[in-house]
Design an enzyme around this catalytic site. Structure first.
Site, PDB file in Angstrom:
ATOM      1  N   LYS A   1       0.691  -1.138  -0.173  1.00 20.33           N
ATOM      2  CA  LYS A   1       0.135   0.011   0.159  1.00 20.33           C
ATOM      3  C   LYS A   1       0.686   1.410   0.010  1.00 20.33           C
ATOM      4  O   LYS A   1       0.700   2.092  -0.815  1.00 20.33           O
ATOM      5  CB  LYS A   1      -0.941  -0.004   0.999  1.00 20.33           C
ATOM      6  CG  LYS A   1      -1.993  -1.084   1.205  1.00 20.33           C
ATOM      7  CD  LYS A   1      -2.723  -1.341   2.634  1.00 20.33           C
ATOM      8  CE  LYS A   1      -3.803  -2.284   2.484  1.00 20.33           C
ATOM      9  NZ  LYS A   1      -4.514  -2.583   3.880  1.00 20.33           N
TER      10      LYS A   1
ATOM     11  N   ASP B   1     -10.842   3.264   5.171  1.00 24.44           N
ATOM     12  CA  ASP B   1     -11.409   1.599   4.865  1.00 24.44           C
ATOM     13  C   ASP B   1     -12.718   1.453   4.875  1.00 24.44           C
ATOM     14  O   ASP B   1     -13.309   0.325   4.496  1.00 24.44           O
ATOM     15  CB  ASP B   1     -10.761   0.999   6.112  1.00 24.44           C
ATOM     16  CG  ASP B   1      -9.427   0.177   5.954  1.00 24.44           C
ATOM     17  OD1 ASP B   1      -9.248  -0.194   4.779  1.00 24.44           O
ATOM     18  OD2 ASP B   1      -8.742   0.034   6.578  1.00 24.44           O
TER      19      ASP B   1
ATOM     20  N   GLN C   1      -4.126  -1.448  10.202  1.00 26.84           N
ATOM     21  CA  GLN C   1      -4.518  -2.907   9.613  1.00 26.84           C
ATOM     22  C   GLN C   1      -4.691  -3.915  10.486  1.00 26.84           C
ATOM     23  O   GLN C   1      -4.450  -3.998  11.522  1.00 26.84           O
ATOM     24  CB  GLN C   1      -2.857  -3.232   9.154  1.00 26.84           C
ATOM     25  CG  GLN C   1      -2.574  -4.442   8.216  1.00 26.84           C
ATOM     26  CD  GLN C   1      -3.455  -4.366   6.836  1.00 26.84           C
ATOM     27  OE1 GLN C   1      -3.765  -3.092   6.276  1.00 26.84           O
ATOM     28  NE2 GLN C   1      -3.859  -5.437   6.280  1.00 26.84           N
TER      29      GLN C   1
HETATM   30  N1  GUN Z   1      -6.787  -6.788   6.506  1.00 27.78           N
HETATM   31  C1  GUN Z   1      -7.101  -7.469   5.468  1.00 27.78           C
HETATM   32  N2  GUN Z   1      -7.891  -6.796   4.548  1.00 27.78           N
HETATM   33  C2  GUN Z   1      -7.682  -5.252   5.085  1.00 27.78           C
HETATM   34  C3  GUN Z   1      -8.349  -4.123   4.784  1.00 27.78           C
HETATM   35  O1  GUN Z   1      -8.805  -3.827   3.663  1.00 27.78           O
HETATM   36  N3  GUN Z   1      -7.929  -3.172   5.564  1.00 27.78           N
HETATM   37  C4  GUN Z   1      -7.505  -3.085   6.858  1.00 27.78           C
HETATM   38  N4  GUN Z   1      -7.422  -2.177   7.690  1.00 27.78           N
HETATM   39  N5  GUN Z   1      -6.977  -4.487   7.167  1.00 27.78           N
HETATM   40  C5  GUN Z   1      -7.190  -5.475   6.334  1.00 27.78           C
END
Ligand code: GUN
Length: 295
Positions: A53, A120, A97
């Site tokens: 990311k 998110d 995350q």
């Molecule tokens: N863990 C797995 N997918 C995601 C996501 O799209 N966002 C976040 N914050 N954690 C994740």
């Protein structure tokens, strides 16, 4: 039947192209979109996801900062960090995350993120807006799946969509999105989960199957009808003799689906790149909203 590959690499490239002018406009106004990422503990896949990311943000000359915390971080300490990020105008988006260590309550943390910075789309305010049909920030993976349908002109209207998995990250929001009264949506959606007695009874009837359960090669060719569209959201690490010691498998068995489905999103290279593209888009949107830009 020839099965078409739905490439998240191709669709995300077109998303980034479309975002260029919005980035230029923000920068002309001295605003560089900035994402704060909070990464707790040593979960290896989470470290890879966060690196991918932040690498994308850097390649687009956007800002991101990763706050790395140890597994022992307390819930209160994390809440204080989120509070500081909420109140610091430098950050337009905040991403914590997941998964979090067991001693931290997911819900408490997600509730603490300012909905205006919740790129998110996991905060109940944003999930509620989506459920009411008036979305603000839409969770990145489901939003990315809808973009794939639009790009490949797969119109869901009058179609039966079967979603397998009911997480707040993918299954629940994609079941809402596919059934909204909107262009490319408007489907009849069924959601299957661990409480469903015979999942293949439903997937065999589906025009479109969306798999988000996290079980390697769960769906086989025999579980779908000829010509179905298969969207595979699973990213499962399975031990193998490769250099890394593992390989990535989706939630569907590619070999038996290929040739029977009309289209399939592969793993890797399918939905994964779309999640990152939508995170970038949501962060740009957050920056625009913070500056009261009309789109
Ligand atoms: N863990 C797995 N997918 C995601 C996501 O799209 N966002 C976040 N914050 N954690 C994740």
């Amino acid at each position: 039947m020839d099965t078409q590959i739905l490439s998240g690499k191709v669709v995300s490239a077109s998303v980034y192209k479309g975002l260029k002018s919005r980035i230029v406009k923000l920068k002309t106004n001295s605003i560089t979109p900035c994402l704060a990422v909070v990464l707790i503990g040593d979960d290896a896949p989470s470290h890879v996801y966060v690196k991918n990311k932040t690498k994308k943000f850097a390649s687009l000359n956007l800002n991101s900062e990763t706050i790395k915390l140890t597994n022992e971080t307390s819930e209160n300490a994390l809440l204080e960090i989120i509070n500081n990020l909420n109140n610091d105008n430098k950050y337009h988006g905040i991403l914590v995350q997941l998964p979090l260590p067991n001693h931290i309550n997911n819900e408490t943390i997600i509730n603490a993120i300012d909905p205006k910075k919740d790129v998110d789309g996991f905060n109940p305010v944003n999930l509620g807006r989506l459920a009411a049909g008036r979305p603000s920030f839409i969770p990145c993976t489901p939003k990315g799946i809808m973009r794939v349908f639009e790009y490949y002109k797969i119109d869901l209207s009058n179609k039966h969509v079967v979603v397998v998995g009911r997480s707040n990250i993918v299954g629940r929001p994609i079941s809402i999105l596919t059934s909204l009264k909107r262009k490319y949506s408007n489907a009849t959606t069924t959601i299957c989960h661990s409480g469903t007695k015979n999942i293949s009874y439903f997937t065999k009837q589906a025009d479109i199957v969306i798999l988000a359960l996290g079980s390697p090669e769960y769906l086989k060719g025999n579980d779908i009808k000829e010509g179905a569209v298969v969207i595979d959201v699973g990213i499962n690490r399975v031990k193998s003799q490769t250099k890394t010691g593992y390989k990535l498998l989706g939630d569907c068995e590619f070999s038996s689906i290929n040739g029977k489905a009309s289209c399939i999103s592969p793993v890797p290279g399918g939905i994964g790149p779309m999640t990152i593209a939508m995170l970038v888009e949501n962060t740009i949107e957050a920056a625009e909203k913070s500056a009261n830009f009309a789109l």
